[in-house]
Design a protein around this motif. Structure first.
Motif, PDB file in Angstrom:
ATOM      1  N   GLU A   8       0.858  -1.106  -0.092  1.00 48.45           N
ATOM      2  CA  GLU A   8      -0.348  -0.137  -0.444  1.00 48.45           C
ATOM      3  C   GLU A   8       1.163   1.823   0.159  1.00 48.45           C
ATOM      4  O   GLU A   8       0.167   2.613   0.040  1.00 48.45           O
ATOM      5  CB  GLU A   8      -0.786  -0.020   1.311  1.00 48.45           C
ATOM      6  CG  GLU A   8      -2.141  -0.704   0.811  1.00 48.45           C
ATOM      7  CD  GLU A   8      -3.183  -0.612   2.301  1.00 48.45           C
ATOM      8  OE1 GLU A   8      -4.079   0.157   2.113  1.00 48.45           O
ATOM      9  OE2 GLU A   8      -2.860  -1.787   2.889  1.00 48.45           O
ATOM     10  N   TYR A   9       1.673   1.034   0.153  1.00 51.80           N
ATOM     11  CA  TYR A   9       2.908   2.166  -0.193  1.00 51.80           C
ATOM     12  C   TYR A   9       4.263   1.855  -0.151  1.00 51.80           C
ATOM     13  O   TYR A   9       4.737   0.807  -0.463  1.00 51.80           O
ATOM     14  CB  TYR A   9       3.026   2.899   1.261  1.00 51.80           C
ATOM     15  CG  TYR A   9       3.363   1.817   2.560  1.00 51.80           C
ATOM     16  CD1 TYR A   9       4.688   2.048   3.063  1.00 51.80           C
ATOM     17  CD2 TYR A   9       2.740   1.517   3.395  1.00 51.80           C
ATOM     18  CE1 TYR A   9       5.439   1.565   3.982  1.00 51.80           C
ATOM     19  CE2 TYR A   9       3.219   0.184   4.536  1.00 51.80           C
ATOM     20  CZ  TYR A   9       4.562   0.467   4.504  1.00 51.80           C
ATOM     21  OH  TYR A   9       4.806   0.066   5.581  1.00 51.80           O
ATOM     22  N   SER A  10       5.135   3.034  -1.069  1.00 50.26           N
ATOM     23  CA  SER A  10       6.161   2.329  -1.162  1.00 50.26           C
ATOM     24  C   SER A  10       7.170   2.555   0.055  1.00 50.26           C
ATOM     25  O   SER A  10       7.248   3.406   1.066  1.00 50.26           O
ATOM     26  CB  SER A  10       6.930   4.380  -2.502  1.00 50.26           C
ATOM     27  OG  SER A  10       7.563   5.000  -1.216  1.00 50.26           O
ATOM     28  N   ALA A  83      -8.270   8.839  -1.766  1.00 52.04           N
ATOM     29  CA  ALA A  83     -10.076   8.393  -1.219  1.00 52.04           C
ATOM     30  C   ALA A  83     -10.805   8.355  -2.219  1.00 52.04           C
ATOM     31  O   ALA A  83     -11.809   7.527  -2.528  1.00 52.04           O
ATOM     32  CB  ALA A  83     -10.902   8.209   0.728  1.00 52.04           C
ATOM     33  N   ARG A  84     -10.897   8.762  -2.640  1.00 53.65           N
ATOM     34  CA  ARG A  84     -12.017   9.802  -3.088  1.00 53.65           C
ATOM     35  C   ARG A  84     -11.686   9.348  -4.933  1.00 53.65           C
ATOM     36  O   ARG A  84     -12.809   9.787  -5.728  1.00 53.65           O
ATOM     37  CB  ARG A  84     -12.166  11.312  -3.864  1.00 53.65           C
ATOM     38  CG  ARG A  84     -13.045  11.827  -2.607  1.00 53.65           C
ATOM     39  CD  ARG A  84     -14.215  11.816  -1.877  1.00 53.65           C
ATOM     40  NE  ARG A  84     -14.359  12.185  -0.836  1.00 53.65           N
ATOM     41  CZ  ARG A  84     -15.019  11.643   0.215  1.00 53.65           C
ATOM     42  NH1 ARG A  84     -14.582  11.195   0.278  1.00 53.65           N
ATOM     43  NH2 ARG A  84     -15.079  12.666   1.480  1.00 53.65           N
ATOM     44  N   GLY A  85     -10.560   9.064  -5.221  1.00 51.08           N
ATOM     45  CA  GLY A  85     -10.369   7.687  -6.236  1.00 51.08           C
ATOM     46  C   GLY A  85      -9.427   8.828  -8.225  1.00 51.08           C
ATOM     47  O   GLY A  85      -9.371   8.101  -8.797  1.00 51.08           O
ATOM     48  N   GLU A  86      -8.739  10.215  -7.121  1.00 56.69           N
ATOM     49  CA  GLU A  86      -8.236  10.631  -7.365  1.00 56.69           C
ATOM     50  C   GLU A  86      -7.002   9.965  -8.123  1.00 56.69           C
ATOM     51  O   GLU A  86      -6.314   9.362  -7.981  1.00 56.69           O
ATOM     52  CB  GLU A  86      -7.330  12.123  -7.194  1.00 56.69           C
ATOM     53  CG  GLU A  86      -6.451  12.762  -7.745  1.00 56.69           C
ATOM     54  CD  GLU A  86      -7.710  13.496  -9.133  1.00 56.69           C
ATOM     55  OE1 GLU A  86      -6.400  13.533 -10.530  1.00 56.69           O
ATOM     56  OE2 GLU A  86      -8.300  14.442  -8.553  1.00 56.69           O
ATOM     57  N   PHE A 130     -13.808   7.902   6.549  1.00 58.00           N
ATOM     58  CA  PHE A 130     -13.917   6.486   5.075  1.00 58.00           C
ATOM     59  C   PHE A 130     -13.930   4.737   5.649  1.00 58.00           C
ATOM     60  O   PHE A 130     -13.747   4.660   6.464  1.00 58.00           O
ATOM     61  CB  PHE A 130     -11.804   7.033   5.497  1.00 58.00           C
ATOM     62  CG  PHE A 130     -10.643   8.360   4.388  1.00 58.00           C
ATOM     63  CD1 PHE A 130     -12.361   9.021   3.930  1.00 58.00           C
ATOM     64  CD2 PHE A 130     -10.374   8.529   4.361  1.00 58.00           C
ATOM     65  CE1 PHE A 130     -11.819  10.100   3.443  1.00 58.00           C
ATOM     66  CE2 PHE A 130      -9.784   9.506   3.946  1.00 58.00           C
ATOM     67  CZ  PHE A 130     -10.385  10.175   3.598  1.00 58.00           C
ATOM     68  N   ASP A 131     -14.538   4.712   4.392  1.00 55.85           N
ATOM     69  CA  ASP A 131     -15.265   3.259   4.372  1.00 55.85           C
ATOM     70  C   ASP A 131     -13.177   2.384   4.097  1.00 55.85           C
ATOM     71  O   ASP A 131     -12.360   3.148   3.233  1.00 55.85           O
ATOM     72  CB  ASP A 131     -16.184   2.886   3.744  1.00 55.85           C
ATOM     73  CG  ASP A 131     -16.171   2.854   2.361  1.00 55.85           C
ATOM     74  OD1 ASP A 131     -15.224   3.254   1.442  1.00 55.85           O
ATOM     75  OD2 ASP A 131     -17.162   3.273   2.359  1.00 55.85           O
ATOM     76  N   SER A 136      -8.310   1.765   1.005  1.00 53.56           N
ATOM     77  CA  SER A 136      -7.700   0.412  -0.046  1.00 53.56           C
ATOM     78  C   SER A 136      -7.239   1.654  -1.121  1.00 53.56           C
ATOM     79  O   SER A 136      -6.789   1.230  -2.223  1.00 53.56           O
ATOM     80  CB  SER A 136      -8.700   0.125  -0.179  1.00 53.56           C
ATOM     81  OG  SER A 136      -8.656  -1.258   0.802  1.00 53.56           O
ATOM     82  N   GLN A 137      -7.748   2.777  -1.659  1.00 51.13           N
ATOM     83  CA  GLN A 137      -7.895   2.830  -3.019  1.00 51.13           C
ATOM     84  C   GLN A 137      -6.064   3.565  -2.583  1.00 51.13           C
ATOM     85  O   GLN A 137      -5.232   3.849  -1.987  1.00 51.13           O
ATOM     86  CB  GLN A 137      -8.388   4.550  -3.021  1.00 51.13           C
ATOM     87  CG  GLN A 137      -9.997   4.270  -3.249  1.00 51.13           C
ATOM     88  CD  GLN A 137     -10.567   4.507  -4.531  1.00 51.13           C
ATOM     89  OE1 GLN A 137      -9.428   4.249  -5.443  1.00 51.13           O
ATOM     90  NE2 GLN A 137     -11.583   3.693  -5.170  1.00 51.13           N
TER      91      GLN A 137
END
Length: 176
Positions: A8-10, A83-86, A130-131, A136-137
């Motif tokens: 989930e992260y570098s 979280a909003r999908g950007e 945030f769900d 997870s985005q």
């Protein structure tokens, strides 16, 4: 909420350090504790201590708290976008440039503490919405892939990192 997985992260030095500084999975509880701990600590400083530098060229405690506010704002924006999908890459920032242009020294300690509290409280309200899908985005910030969940852990770990610096470098050398 669970701790982010390595996918989930570098695995950059800073991101890994900050995520690993957070113990447990409840990052919202950690952020609430951090708010209380930092307010208590910074409220105990005299005005001279707020302006103390542990070494030449290092930030004062006033500048350090302002840096933490700036960083949390930027990270919260990143978390919201992701979280909003950007899918557009979010820019990095140069903390030294922000500090040089922030006029932090002209601000009162009371004003900085109030701003810190308000930023954190607003972020806690946002993050609580945030769900799992949002958390997870994956997005891209500063040229690295990261999940919204990992950004929240970075915020908490960044605060823990600076609390450690305050204890190790400022308080140990400051005359009370």
């Amino acid at each position: 909420m669970r701790k982010p997985t390595p996918e989930e992260y570098s695995q950059s030095v800073y991101t890994s350090r900050y995520v690993n500084l957070v113990t447990g999975d409840d990052v919202l509880a950690e952020l609430k504790r951090g708010l209380t701990n930092m307010q208590t600590l910074f409220s105990s400083f005299s005005e001279d201590q707020w302006n103390y530098r542990y070494a030449p060229g290092k930030w004062t405690l006033k500048e350090l708290l302002a840096h933490m506010i700036d960083t949390e704002r930027i990270m919260a924006y990143r978390a919201l976008c992701i979280a909003r999908g950007e899918k557009q890459a979010l820019p990095g920032f140069d903390e030294e440039t922000y500090a040089a242009n922030g006029n932090y020294g002209k601000r009162s300690s009371a004003e900085l503490l109030q701003e810190y509290r308000l930023v954190r409280e607003a972020n806690l309200l946002q993050f609580a919405t945030f769900d799992e899908t949002m958390l997870s985005q994956l997005g891209n910030a500063n040229g690295k892939d990261i999940s919204a969940r990992a950004v929240l852990f970075v915020i908490a770990g960044h605060e823990r990192h600076h609390l450690n610096i305050i204890q190790e470098r400022y308080l140990s050398s400051m005359e009370k």
